[in-house]
Write an enzyme that holds these catalytic residues in place. Structure first.
Site, PDB file in Angstrom:
ATOM      1  N   HIS A 119      -3.117  -8.093   0.438  1.00 55.66           N
ATOM      2  CA  HIS A 119      -2.427  -6.974  -0.221  1.00 55.66           C
ATOM      3  C   HIS A 119      -1.083  -7.428  -0.804  1.00 55.66           C
ATOM      4  CE1 HIS A 119      -4.866  -3.416   0.475  1.00 55.66           C
ATOM      5  NE2 HIS A 119      -4.977  -3.674   1.764  1.00 55.66           N
ATOM      6  N   GLN A 146       0.813  -1.221   0.000  1.00 54.06           N
ATOM      7  CA  GLN A 146       0.000   0.000   0.000  1.00 54.06           C
ATOM      8  C   GLN A 146       0.845   1.269   0.000  1.00 54.06           C
ATOM      9  OE1 GLN A 146      -2.496  -1.659   3.406  1.00 54.06           O
ATOM     10  NE2 GLN A 146      -3.948  -0.284   2.404  1.00 54.06           N
ATOM     11  N   GLU A 163      -4.493  -7.974   5.222  1.00 50.45           N
ATOM     12  CA  GLU A 163      -3.179  -7.398   4.882  1.00 50.45           C
ATOM     13  C   GLU A 163      -2.348  -8.374   4.044  1.00 50.45           C
ATOM     14  OE1 GLU A 163      -3.073  -4.367   5.295  1.00 50.45           O
ATOM     15  OE2 GLU A 163      -4.654  -4.225   6.803  1.00 50.45           O
TER      16      GLU A 163
HETATM   17 NI    NI Z   1      -6.349  -2.818   3.071  1.00 52.41          NI
END
Ligand code: NI
Length: 167
Positions: A137, A51, A134
């Site tokens: 991701h 991210q 997470e």
């Molecule tokens: Ni997220």
């Protein structure tokens, strides 16, 4: 420490599959610290390196009420997954949108910490959900991949519009 820029859906860089961290160096420890600061500042309960446009397998989270228990997971691997739970998920890369997603309710994860030590973590409920979110991701997956195409396209359109207005 420094605040990092968080990529927003539908940025194609969020689709990158992250590579394993080969060694926990000072750079990785600093990245983890910056990610924790960025997560608290957002504010959020989890953040994956993907991210912040670093495509290495590292994530941070803190589901505590007082925001005083940050966890750093490097090269996480789920070794046990049991039960099922449906929660409303959000994401710092998809601000303002929440959708129900099914996940395993109980997991066991092996990972490496900020000091380079391996550890095993048993997680349930919110912590388990957050770790799975997470970890997705790191594989270039987002929670909107679990919802209908129509809903995902709508979120995509709204976010693109917001991003255009900001630019
Ligand atoms: Ni997220």
């Amino acid at each position: 420490m420094a605040l990092l820029e968080i990529l927003e859906f539908p940025d194609p860089r969020l689709r990158t599959v992250a590579k394993p961290v080969t060694e926990v160096t000072g750079r990785i420890a600093r990245l983890a610290d910056d990610m924790v600061e960025t997560m608290y500042n957002a504010p959020g309960i989890g953040l994956a390196a993907s991210q912040v446009n670093v495509h290495e397998r590292l994530l941070v989270l803190d589901v505590s009420d007082n925001k005083d228990s940050p966890l750093v997971l490097i090269n996480p691997e789920i070794v046990v997954a049991e039960d099922e739970i449906e929660t409303s998920e959000g994401c710092l890369s998809i601000p303002g949108f929440y959708e129900p997603v099914f996940r395993a309710r109980k997991i066991t994860v092996n990972a490496v910490d900020r000091e380079g030590e391996t550890f095993t973590l048993d997680a349930e409920d919110l912590l388990a959900v957050c770790i799975q979110h997470e970890m997705d991701h790191l594989d270039g997956k987002l929670f909107v991949d679990y919802i209908s195409n129509t809903k995902r396209q709508l979120i995509r359109k709204k976010l693109l519009k917001q991003q255009k207005q900001r630019a």
